[in-house]
Every structure is written in structure tokens, then in C-alpha cells.
Design an enzyme around this catalytic site. Structure first.
Site, PDB file in Angstrom:
ATOM      1  CG  ASN A  15      -2.179  -0.971   0.882  1.00 44.27           C
ATOM      2  OD1 ASN A  15      -2.988  -0.567   0.220  1.00 44.27           O
ATOM      3  ND2 ASN A  15      -2.119  -2.071   1.571  1.00 44.27           N
ATOM      4  CG  ASN A 104      -5.636   1.806  10.119  1.00 45.16           C
ATOM      5  OD1 ASN A 104      -4.457   1.345   9.790  1.00 45.16           O
ATOM      6  ND2 ASN A 104      -6.371   0.949  10.994  1.00 45.16           N
ATOM      7  CG  HIS A 106      -9.736  -3.088   9.766  1.00 48.01           C
ATOM      8  ND1 HIS A 106      -8.571  -3.491  10.572  1.00 48.01           N
ATOM      9  CD2 HIS A 106     -10.456  -4.084   9.734  1.00 48.01           C
ATOM     10  CE1 HIS A 106      -9.007  -4.787  10.907  1.00 48.01           C
ATOM     11  NE2 HIS A 106     -10.248  -5.212  10.569  1.00 48.01           N
ATOM     12  CG  ASP A 147      -8.995  -1.928  13.926  1.00 49.78           C
ATOM     13  OD1 ASP A 147      -8.314  -1.195  13.266  1.00 49.78           O
ATOM     14  OD2 ASP A 147      -8.882  -3.288  14.001  1.00 49.78           O
TER      15      ASP A 147
HETATM   16  C1  GAR Z   1      -3.160  -4.474   4.483  1.00 48.94           C
HETATM   17  O1  GAR Z   1      -3.873  -5.351   4.121  1.00 48.94           O
HETATM   18  C2  GAR Z   1      -3.730  -3.661   5.392  1.00 48.94           C
HETATM   19  O2  GAR Z   1      -5.231  -3.298   5.424  1.00 48.94           O
HETATM   20  C3  GAR Z   1      -3.530  -4.400   6.781  1.00 48.94           C
HETATM   21  O3  GAR Z   1      -2.281  -4.839   6.748  1.00 48.94           O
HETATM   22  C4  GAR Z   1      -1.982  -4.889   5.150  1.00 48.94           C
HETATM   23  C5  GAR Z   1      -0.646  -4.291   4.791  1.00 48.94           C
HETATM   24  O4  GAR Z   1      -0.041  -4.645   3.628  1.00 48.94           O
HETATM   25  N1  GAR Z   1      -3.741  -3.669   8.190  1.00 48.94           N
HETATM   26  C6  GAR Z   1      -4.377  -4.143   9.013  1.00 48.94           C
HETATM   27  O5  GAR Z   1      -4.725  -5.491   9.028  1.00 48.94           O
HETATM   28  C7  GAR Z   1      -4.407  -3.294  10.422  1.00 48.94           C
HETATM   29  N2  GAR Z   1      -5.385  -3.743  11.194  1.00 48.94           N
HETATM   30  P1  GAR Z   1       0.940  -3.861   3.141  1.00 48.94           P
HETATM   31  O6  GAR Z   1       2.210  -4.128   3.828  1.00 48.94           O
HETATM   32  O7  GAR Z   1       1.071  -4.817   1.598  1.00 48.94           O
HETATM   33  O8  GAR Z   1       0.492  -2.574   2.352  1.00 48.94           O
END
Ligand code: GAR
Length: 191
Positions: A15, A104, A106, A147
Site C-alpha cells: 500500500n 488507517n 483495515h 479500529d
Molecule cells: C493491509 O491489508 C492492511 O489493510 C492491513 O495490513 C496490510 C498491509 O499490507 N492492516 C491491518 O490489518 C490493520 N489492522 P501491505 O504491507 O502490503 O501494505
């Protein structure tokens, strides 16, 4: 003057990469710093490759008992803090220093499947086990409770009988990569 985005991430940083790429040529917004709590997180390599400054939080004491992160973010003239897979709770002093300026993402439709321990694959496993027929992403403001901040935007996908946690995670990642940068741009445009 450009508006500055600070990205917090603990892991892979796909992301973060999308956000960096999206704003790369923008005249109005830029990613000015990446912050991580993990010295070996791949997201740091991505920041380095893109020529973006980064900060590694040394330990929990630094993060929770000092103002170091706040000072770094203020020095970077941060307009918006974006948590993109950042797995530590944000301390109260940081929330107070940047009111309504921390968001954030989620990987589920909050308020369902949120709270402590609900991150990454854990979320998708819980969603599949619960037999849900849809999931999605929630982009929300960050407050003192995990959250639970005000929802800014949610986007859904269908879950079919053949979906597994892995296939669901791919659908969710697609939604995240499509919508997260756009929502950040919208927020910064009105702030
Ligand atoms: C993402 O899917 C984000 O939504 C999640 O971590 C991932 C990070 O992916 N966040 C959570 O679960 C927060 N509770 P990335 O490192 O490939 O961006």
C-alpha cells in the site's frame, strides 16, 4: 507549498508503494517520510528506492514514552499520517498532536472483524470462518481505541463459496490499492 504525507508501515508495504507511486509526480501532495517499527521491514527498502526519508522507531519506549516521533513528523511538516499496515497502537500524545490527521486502512468491513489481533491474514481467516458472503476495506480516522475511529470510506467485494483466506486477501489488496490513494487525495484536497 506541497502537502506532506507520512506513511507508517510495519511490513511489506504494497500500500505504501501504491501511495508513493500515486503522488510521485503530484504538484500538490507528496510522501515526505516513511516510519516503521521494524528495521528489516521491506517497506523501508521501498522508501529508500523512491528517495523518501524514513525513520525506524527504535523500541516501544521511544514510541510511547518520548515525543521523538512527533518531533520528526512536525519537522517533516506532516499534514496527514497514513497507517498502511502499521501494527502498533498509536500513542495518545501522537493522536493529540495530529487531531483528525491520522487515518488507517483495515482489511474488513468495520465494525466487524476489528480490534486487537485483527490484522492481515488473521482477518481474512476470521471472515471466511464466519461464512460471510462479503468483505471489503475500511478507511477510518484513528482514535484512542483500536479500529474504532470514524469511518471515512468503505468498499466491498463478494465472497464466493470457493474463496479461501488467500484468495480473499487478493481481492482485498486490489480494493486497497485502487481506493486508498484516491481517498488520501480527497482528504488532503479539503483539509
Ligand atoms: C493491509 O491489508 C492492511 O489493510 C492491513 O495490513 C496490510 C498491509 O499490507 N492492516 C491491518 O490489518 C490493520 N489492522 P501491505 O504491507 O502490503 O501494505
Amino acid at each position: 507549498m506541497k502537502k506532506n504525507i507520512a506513511i507508517f508501515a510495519s511490513g511489506e508495504g504494497t500500500n505504501a508503494q501504491r501511495i508513493i507511486d500515486y503522488f510521485k509526480d503530484s504538484d500538490t501532495f507528496c510522501v515526505s517520510i516513511v516510519v516503521s517499527n521494524k528495521p528489516d521491514a521491506p517497506v523501508l527498502k521501498r522508501a529508500d528506492k523512491a528517495g523518501i526519508a524514513f525513520h525506524v522507531i527504535k523500541n516501544k519506549t521511544e514510541f510511547y514514552d518520548t515525543c521523538q516521533t512527533i518531533d520528526i513528523l512536525k519537522a517533516a511538516k506532516t499534514d496527514l499520517i497514513v497507517l498502511a499496515g502499521f501494527l502498533w497502537m498509536i500513542p495518545d500524545n501522537l493522536i493529540k498532536a495530529f487531531p483528525d490527521k491520522i487515518i488507517n486502512i483495515h482489511p474488513a468491513l468495520l465494525p466487524k472483524f476489528g480490534g486487537k489481533g485483527m490484522y492481515g491474514m488473521n482477518v481474512h481467516k476470521a471472515v471466511i470462518t464466519a461464512g460471510e458472503n462479503e468483505s471489503g476495506i475500511s478507511i477510518h480516522y484513528v482514535n484512542e481505541n483500536y479500529d474504532e475511529g470514524k469511518i471515512i470510506s468503505q468498499h466491498k467485494c463478494e465472497i464466493t463459496k470457493s474463496d479461501t483466506p488467500e484468495s480473499l486477501s487478493q481481492k482485498i489488496q486490489q480494493l486497497e490499492h485502487e481506493f486508498f490513494p484516491q481517498i488520501i487525495e480527497k482528504l488532503l484536497s479539503v483539509k
